[in-house]
Design a protein around this motif. Structure first.
Motif, PDB file in Angstrom:
ATOM      1  N   LYS A   1       0.808  -1.219   0.000  1.00 44.84           N
ATOM      2  CA  LYS A   1       0.000   0.000   0.000  1.00 44.84           C
ATOM      3  C   LYS A   1       0.841   1.269   0.000  1.00 44.84           C
ATOM      4  CE  LYS A   1      -3.812  -2.279   2.285  1.00 44.84           C
ATOM      5  NZ  LYS A   1      -4.602  -2.419   3.490  1.00 44.84           N
ATOM      6  N   ILE A   2       2.106   1.176   0.316  1.00 47.06           N
ATOM      7  CA  ILE A   2       2.963   2.350   0.377  1.00 47.06           C
ATOM      8  C   ILE A   2       3.351   2.758  -1.039  1.00 47.06           C
ATOM      9  CG2 ILE A   2       5.196   3.253   1.135  1.00 47.06           C
ATOM     10  CD1 ILE A   2       5.043   1.291   3.478  1.00 47.06           C
ATOM     11  N   THR A   3       3.063   4.015  -1.383  1.00 49.60           N
ATOM     12  CA  THR A   3       3.497   4.543  -2.678  1.00 49.60           C
ATOM     13  C   THR A   3       4.143   5.909  -2.459  1.00 49.60           C
ATOM     14  OG1 THR A   3       1.326   5.529  -3.097  1.00 49.60           O
ATOM     15  CG2 THR A   3       1.728   3.324  -4.020  1.00 49.60           C
ATOM     16  N   TYR A   4       4.920   6.309  -3.427  1.00 51.10           N
ATOM     17  CA  TYR A   4       5.661   7.561  -3.343  1.00 51.10           C
ATOM     18  C   TYR A   4       5.375   8.392  -4.586  1.00 51.10           C
ATOM     19  CZ  TYR A   4       8.141   4.733   0.088  1.00 51.10           C
ATOM     20  OH  TYR A   4       8.446   3.931   1.149  1.00 51.10           O
ATOM     21  N   SER A   5       5.525   9.700  -4.455  1.00 55.76           N
ATOM     22  CA  SER A   5       5.254  10.566  -5.604  1.00 55.76           C
ATOM     23  C   SER A   5       6.441  10.641  -6.552  1.00 55.76           C
ATOM     24  CB  SER A   5       4.874  11.971  -5.139  1.00 55.76           C
ATOM     25  OG  SER A   5       5.952  12.572  -4.462  1.00 55.76           O
ATOM     26  N   GLY A   6       7.603  10.269  -6.093  1.00 57.64           N
ATOM     27  CA  GLY A   6       8.792  10.291  -6.937  1.00 57.64           C
ATOM     28  C   GLY A   6       9.974   9.689  -6.200  1.00 57.64           C
ATOM     29  N   ALA A   7      11.106   9.727  -6.874  1.00 53.39           N
ATOM     30  CA  ALA A   7      12.320   9.174  -6.273  1.00 53.39           C
ATOM     31  C   ALA A   7      13.538   9.832  -6.892  1.00 53.39           C
ATOM     32  CB  ALA A   7      12.384   7.667  -6.491  1.00 53.39           C
ATOM     33  N   VAL A   8      14.632   9.760  -6.159  1.00 50.20           N
ATOM     34  CA  VAL A   8      15.935  10.191  -6.655  1.00 50.20           C
ATOM     35  C   VAL A   8      16.842   8.972  -6.615  1.00 50.20           C
ATOM     36  CG1 VAL A   8      17.929  11.685  -6.275  1.00 50.20           C
ATOM     37  CG2 VAL A   8      15.624  12.545  -5.787  1.00 50.20           C
ATOM     38  N   LEU A   9      17.395   8.622  -7.751  1.00 48.60           N
ATOM     39  CA  LEU A   9      18.387   7.547  -7.806  1.00 48.60           C
ATOM     40  C   LEU A   9      19.730   8.223  -7.605  1.00 48.60           C
ATOM     41  CD1 LEU A   9      19.538   4.756  -8.326  1.00 48.60           C
ATOM     42  CD2 LEU A   9      19.267   5.165 -10.768  1.00 48.60           C
ATOM     43  N   GLU A  10      20.323   7.997  -6.446  1.00 48.35           N
ATOM     44  CA  GLU A  10      21.588   8.635  -6.098  1.00 48.35           C
ATOM     45  C   GLU A  10      22.706   7.617  -6.240  1.00 48.35           C
ATOM     46  OE1 GLU A  10      23.226  10.032  -1.927  1.00 48.35           O
ATOM     47  OE2 GLU A  10      21.667  11.402  -2.635  1.00 48.35           O
ATOM     48  N   VAL A  11      23.767   8.024  -6.926  1.00 50.54           N
ATOM     49  CA  VAL A  11      24.893   7.112  -7.157  1.00 50.54           C
ATOM     50  C   VAL A  11      26.143   7.938  -7.457  1.00 50.54           C
ATOM     51  CG1 VAL A  11      24.432   6.852  -9.627  1.00 50.54           C
ATOM     52  CG2 VAL A  11      25.598   5.022  -8.405  1.00 50.54           C
ATOM     53  N   CYS A  12      27.288   7.365  -7.185  1.00 52.65           N
ATOM     54  CA  CYS A  12      28.558   8.009  -7.517  1.00 52.65           C
ATOM     55  C   CYS A  12      28.905   7.658  -8.964  1.00 52.65           C
ATOM     56  CB  CYS A  12      29.658   7.517  -6.582  1.00 52.65           C
ATOM     57  SG  CYS A  12      31.299   8.173  -6.983  1.00 52.65           S
ATOM     58  N   MET A  13      29.122   8.662  -9.769  1.00 54.43           N
ATOM     59  CA  MET A  13      29.421   8.441 -11.185  1.00 54.43           C
ATOM     60  C   MET A  13      30.694   7.615 -11.361  1.00 54.43           C
ATOM     61  SD  MET A  13      29.774  11.184 -14.298  1.00 54.43           S
ATOM     62  CE  MET A  13      28.080  11.694 -14.208  1.00 54.43           C
ATOM     63  N   ARG A  14      31.674   7.815 -10.505  1.00 57.43           N
ATOM     64  CA  ARG A  14      32.952   7.091 -10.622  1.00 57.43           C
ATOM     65  C   ARG A  14      32.815   5.609 -10.290  1.00 57.43           C
ATOM     66  NH1 ARG A  14      37.614  10.578  -7.992  1.00 57.43           N
ATOM     67  NH2 ARG A  14      38.836   9.553  -9.586  1.00 57.43           N
ATOM     68  N   LYS A  15      31.783   5.259  -9.503  1.00 55.45           N
ATOM     69  CA  LYS A  15      31.592   3.865  -9.107  1.00 55.45           C
ATOM     70  C   LYS A  15      30.607   3.127 -10.008  1.00 55.45           C
ATOM     71  CE  LYS A  15      32.634   4.513  -4.223  1.00 55.45           C
ATOM     72  NZ  LYS A  15      32.122   4.367  -2.856  1.00 55.45           N
TER      73      LYS A  15
ATOM     74  N   ASP B   1      13.728   6.521 -18.574  1.00 57.18           N
ATOM     75  CA  ASP B   1      12.756   7.421 -19.201  1.00 57.18           C
ATOM     76  C   ASP B   1      11.308   6.988 -18.985  1.00 57.18           C
ATOM     77  OD1 ASP B   1      14.803   9.047 -20.057  1.00 57.18           O
ATOM     78  OD2 ASP B   1      14.906   8.170 -22.065  1.00 57.18           O
ATOM     79  N   GLN B   2      11.092   5.742 -18.599  1.00 58.63           N
ATOM     80  CA  GLN B   2       9.737   5.267 -18.293  1.00 58.63           C
ATOM     81  C   GLN B   2       9.207   5.898 -16.999  1.00 58.63           C
ATOM     82  OE1 GLN B   2       9.378   0.960 -18.125  1.00 58.63           O
ATOM     83  NE2 GLN B   2      11.077   0.740 -19.589  1.00 58.63           N
ATOM     84  N   PHE B   3      10.092   6.506 -16.235  1.00 63.81           N
ATOM     85  CA  PHE B   3       9.735   7.041 -14.919  1.00 63.81           C
ATOM     86  C   PHE B   3      10.104   8.526 -14.830  1.00 63.81           C
ATOM     87  CE2 PHE B   3      10.829   2.566 -14.606  1.00 63.81           C
ATOM     88  CZ  PHE B   3       9.680   2.040 -14.026  1.00 63.81           C
ATOM     89  N   PRO B   4       9.237   9.406 -15.349  1.00 62.09           N
ATOM     90  CA  PRO B   4       9.557  10.841 -15.341  1.00 62.09           C
ATOM     91  C   PRO B   4       9.724  11.426 -13.939  1.00 62.09           C
ATOM     92  CG  PRO B   4       7.477  10.409 -16.504  1.00 62.09           C
ATOM     93  CD  PRO B   4       7.984   9.109 -15.997  1.00 62.09           C
ATOM     94  N   SER B   5       9.124  10.808 -12.936  1.00 65.51           N
ATOM     95  CA  SER B   5       9.240  11.350 -11.572  1.00 65.51           C
ATOM     96  C   SER B   5      10.467  10.806 -10.833  1.00 65.51           C
ATOM     97  CB  SER B   5       7.966  11.051 -10.774  1.00 65.51           C
ATOM     98  OG  SER B   5       7.770   9.665 -10.678  1.00 65.51           O
ATOM     99  N   VAL B   6      11.303  10.046 -11.541  1.00 61.79           N
ATOM    100  CA  VAL B   6      12.542   9.539 -10.951  1.00 61.79           C
ATOM    101  C   VAL B   6      13.708  10.314 -11.563  1.00 61.79           C
ATOM    102  CG1 VAL B   6      14.064   7.548 -10.680  1.00 61.79           C
ATOM    103  CG2 VAL B   6      11.581   7.252 -10.555  1.00 61.79           C
ATOM    104  N   LYS B   7      14.460  10.958 -10.721  1.00 63.70           N
ATOM    105  CA  LYS B   7      15.617  11.742 -11.158  1.00 63.70           C
ATOM    106  C   LYS B   7      16.896  11.012 -10.769  1.00 63.70           C
ATOM    107  CE  LYS B   7      12.720  14.986 -12.232  1.00 63.70           C
ATOM    108  NZ  LYS B   7      11.935  14.612 -13.367  1.00 63.70           N
ATOM    109  N   VAL B   8      17.939  11.196 -11.567  1.00 71.62           N
ATOM    110  CA  VAL B   8      19.246  10.618 -11.252  1.00 71.62           C
ATOM    111  C   VAL B   8      20.124  11.738 -10.717  1.00 71.62           C
ATOM    112  CG1 VAL B   8      21.279   9.418 -12.153  1.00 71.62           C
ATOM    113  CG2 VAL B   8      18.995   8.866 -13.041  1.00 71.62           C
TER     114      VAL B   8
END
Length: 168
Positions: free
Chosen positions: A84-98, A114-121
């Protein structure tokens, strides 16, 4: 004397688990700092307590603290509580060097994101791969480490947990 301390520690450990200890919740940042991230259910903490119950006396205080911290970071189990838990968006956080160490995440970013416009990298130096889940106000609500996730797991999770954006 050592045996009595051991027995006392086990009694204390098992007395904490069934009653949920002090169910003071920690923030998701505090839980992440303790190593508890993701969608841990309280039943997982009980399983952890069962697994570590035979640890030696020197580690027993650590075991009690570990189980206690787990219980402060878990989500109560219920029939479908997690679905039942849903979120309005997400941020995929990662180190570019890794990124070279995470081909599944690279594949997701390059081919599926691109299938997920509310997910930012967001590329943050030295950050392990994680999804920072956002509420309706865009505020950080949950952090989920995805180091070992396959691309299909990322896709499935986002399809189930991130609300689709309305097309205007």
């Amino acid at each position: 004397m050592g045996l009595s301390i051991y027995i006392f520690s086990l009694v204390l450990l098992f007395s904490l688990v069934p009653f949920g200890f002090t169910k003071e919740q920690l923030s998701s940042r505090e839980c992440e700092d303790l190593g508890f991230s993701g969608l841990a259910l309280c039943s997982d903490c009980n399983t952890l307590a069962e697994y570590v119950k035979d640890q030696d006396v020197l580690k027993s205080n650590l075991v009690v603290d570990l189980v206690s911290d787990c219980l402060k970071c878990c989500t109560e189990d219920s029939d479908d509580s997690m679905s039942k838990i849903t979120y309005s968006g997400a941020v995929l956080e990662v180190c570019m060097r890794k990124l070279v160490f995470y081909p599944e995440i690279v594949g997701f970013i390059e081919e599926e994101k691109d299938q997920f416009p509310s997910v930012k990298v967001q590329y943050i130096f030295n950050s392990p791969p994680k999804l920072i889940m956002l509420d309706n106000a865009g505020q950080h609500t949950e952090t989920i480490r995805i180091d070992n996730w396959k691309r299909e797991h990322i896709l499935q999770f986002l399809r189930e947990k991130v609300k689709p954006t309305s097309a205007n």
